[in-house]
Design an enzyme around this catalytic site. Structure first.
Site, PDB file in Angstrom:
ATOM      1  N   TYR A 141      -1.411  -2.935  -8.473  1.00  0.00           N
ATOM      2  CA  TYR A 141      -0.930  -4.274  -8.150  1.00  0.00           C
ATOM      3  C   TYR A 141      -1.515  -4.733  -6.818  1.00  0.00           C
ATOM      4  CZ  TYR A 141       1.947  -2.055  -4.667  1.00  0.00           C
ATOM      5  OH  TYR A 141       2.349  -1.333  -3.573  1.00  0.00           O
ATOM      6  N   PHE A 192      -0.761  -8.815   1.499  1.00  0.00           N
ATOM      7  CA  PHE A 192       0.006  -7.911   2.358  1.00  0.00           C
ATOM      8  C   PHE A 192       0.076  -6.494   1.809  1.00  0.00           C
ATOM      9  CE2 PHE A 192       3.042 -10.095  -0.402  1.00  0.00           C
ATOM     10  CZ  PHE A 192       3.732  -9.039  -0.969  1.00  0.00           C
ATOM     11  N   ASP A 193      -0.324  -6.293   0.567  1.00  0.00           N
ATOM     12  CA  ASP A 193      -0.256  -4.942   0.005  1.00  0.00           C
ATOM     13  C   ASP A 193      -1.116  -4.887  -1.248  1.00  0.00           C
ATOM     14  OD1 ASP A 193       0.478  -2.309  -0.341  1.00  0.00           O
ATOM     15  OD2 ASP A 193       2.458  -2.741  -1.161  1.00  0.00           O
ATOM     16  N   ILE A 239      12.514  -4.432  -5.739  1.00  0.00           N
ATOM     17  CA  ILE A 239      13.092  -5.758  -5.551  1.00  0.00           C
ATOM     18  C   ILE A 239      13.443  -6.366  -6.916  1.00  0.00           C
ATOM     19  CG2 ILE A 239      11.990  -6.178  -3.326  1.00  0.00           C
ATOM     20  CD1 ILE A 239       9.827  -7.772  -4.753  1.00  0.00           C
ATOM     21  N   TYR A 258      12.855 -10.147  -0.516  1.00  0.00           N
ATOM     22  CA  TYR A 258      13.464  -9.552   0.674  1.00  0.00           C
ATOM     23  C   TYR A 258      14.394 -10.509   1.402  1.00  0.00           C
ATOM     24  CZ  TYR A 258       9.989  -5.987  -0.194  1.00  0.00           C
ATOM     25  OH  TYR A 258       9.237  -5.007  -0.789  1.00  0.00           O
ATOM     26  N   PHE A 302       2.546 -11.611  -6.996  1.00  0.00           N
ATOM     27  CA  PHE A 302       1.971 -10.322  -7.371  1.00  0.00           C
ATOM     28  C   PHE A 302       1.179 -10.458  -8.660  1.00  0.00           C
ATOM     29  CE2 PHE A 302       5.709  -9.028  -4.914  1.00  0.00           C
ATOM     30  CZ  PHE A 302       5.225  -7.975  -4.142  1.00  0.00           C
TER      31      PHE A 302
END
Length: 340
Positions: free
Chosen positions: A261, A272-273, A290, A316, A332
């Site tokens: 992902y 960010f990831d 989440i 979050y 995502f």
């Protein structure tokens, strides 16, 4: 690359309640709490520090029983165990383990000091094998890769662990003779019960008629996604758009999912990831991610690629995470590689 020793230690700790963590170092993007972020950092640190550690053969343990079934384990307690120690207990009779295979293992844990089985640490009793181990050196240490490669399905291996320097409590025994909660020296006995060829990217039929206003996803030659936010203005509802429809099993909301992902901030398209950047897929329980991941991936099929646009209240919320400002909508692209 994840340290296989820390992987199965995390499994053991989860099973015997030494720590509250998800298996296999779930990353921040999928994790529903900061605990797994620290777990991931710990796993990364352990991987780095243990890359030069060599496995040591141990003796004194025996296994009896039909190959591929729960073995009867015997050893004289107390058994002196060390980290990075192992013993081959049964040689398998199934297919040969090869590079790129995903292995499913059953496990049972024992207190090395008392010889008693640890409570809630036997997957044979619930028939709930762990299938997160993938045979490549981006996923596990070279030493463990070499240990498993070329062996056969139904092989049983014992691994020793000594957490006495970091744990504060010793094992205790319940009235039924099963050790509870807090063993500091223990054995994990793994039996490889099956293998399959692991997916590395989504594979299936591309979905047509995707709404034109959604962010645009493009893939490189290996399948890694990049994104054009396409001036998208997110609302307050979860958006789930299948991009590639896989033909595998349907994901249940209680499954553990293996996925590649990438995540971006909807506000500016900043990444960010990404598991792609780490070189290995991530495995995570949908009970420990989440809400947007759990709701968005449940009902999808293995092999699918899914675009998720997750409002802050399903991500979050007002809590700032590493690289993620408070009250952020997240985007995502998730390739579902397996579910178990």
């Amino acid at each position: 690359m994840r340290d296989f020793n820390s992987i199965i230690r995390q499994r053991a700790r989860r099973a015997i309640a030494l720590v509250c963590t998800v298996a296999l170092g779930v990353s921040l993007a999928a994790c529903g709490s900061s605990n797994s972020d620290s777990s991931d950092k710990s796993s990364s640190s352990s991987s780095s520090s243990s890359s030069s550690v060599k496995l040591t053969a141990m003796t004194g343990i025996s296994a009896e029983g039909e190959l591929g079934k729960e073995p009867k384990i015997s050893f004289k307690a107390p058994l002196n165990v060390k980290n990075y120690s192992y013993q081959i207990l049964q040689k398998g009779n199934g297919d040969k383990i090869e590079d790129g295979d995903r292995l499913c293992v059953q496990q049972v844990a024992y207190d090395a000091e008392t010889g008693k089985q640890l409570e809630n640490a036997n997957t044979w009793t619930t028939n709930s094998p762990e299938c997160s181990m993938v045979m490549n050196t981006n996923s596990i240490n070279q030493e463990y890769y070499d240990l498993f490669k070329g062996r056969k399905v139904n092989t049983t291996i014992a691994f020793g662990f000594d957490d006495s320097s970091s744990a504060s409590a010793s094992a205790s025994s319940s009235s039924d003779g099963i050790t509870t909660a807090t063993a500091t020296k223990y054995l994990i006995v793994l039996t490889v019960v099956s293998k399959s060829k692991a997916l590395t990217r989504a594979t299936g039929e591309k979905v047509k008629d995707i709404p034109a206003d959604l962010p645009k996803v493009t893939l490189d030659k290996d399948g890694k996604p990049s994104i054009d936010m396409n001036n998208y203005q997110p609302g307050d509802q979860l958006v789930v758009q299948t991009l590639i429809k896989g033909s595998g099993k349907e994901v249940k909301d209680t499954d553990t999912v293996s996925a590649n992902y990438t995540g971006w901030l909807a506000s500016n398209g900043k990444q960010f990831d990404s598991s792609w950047d780490r070189g290995a897929a991530s495995d995570f329980s949908l009970d420990q991610v989440i809400k947007g991941w759990k709701q968005g991936l449940a009902g999808q099929t293995v092999g699918s690629q899914v675009l998720l646009i997750i409002p802050a209240d399903l991500a979050y919320g007002s809590t700032e995470q590493n690289g993620i400002p408070a009250n952020s909508t997240l985007v995502f692209v998730v390739d579902i590689l397996d579910a178990y």
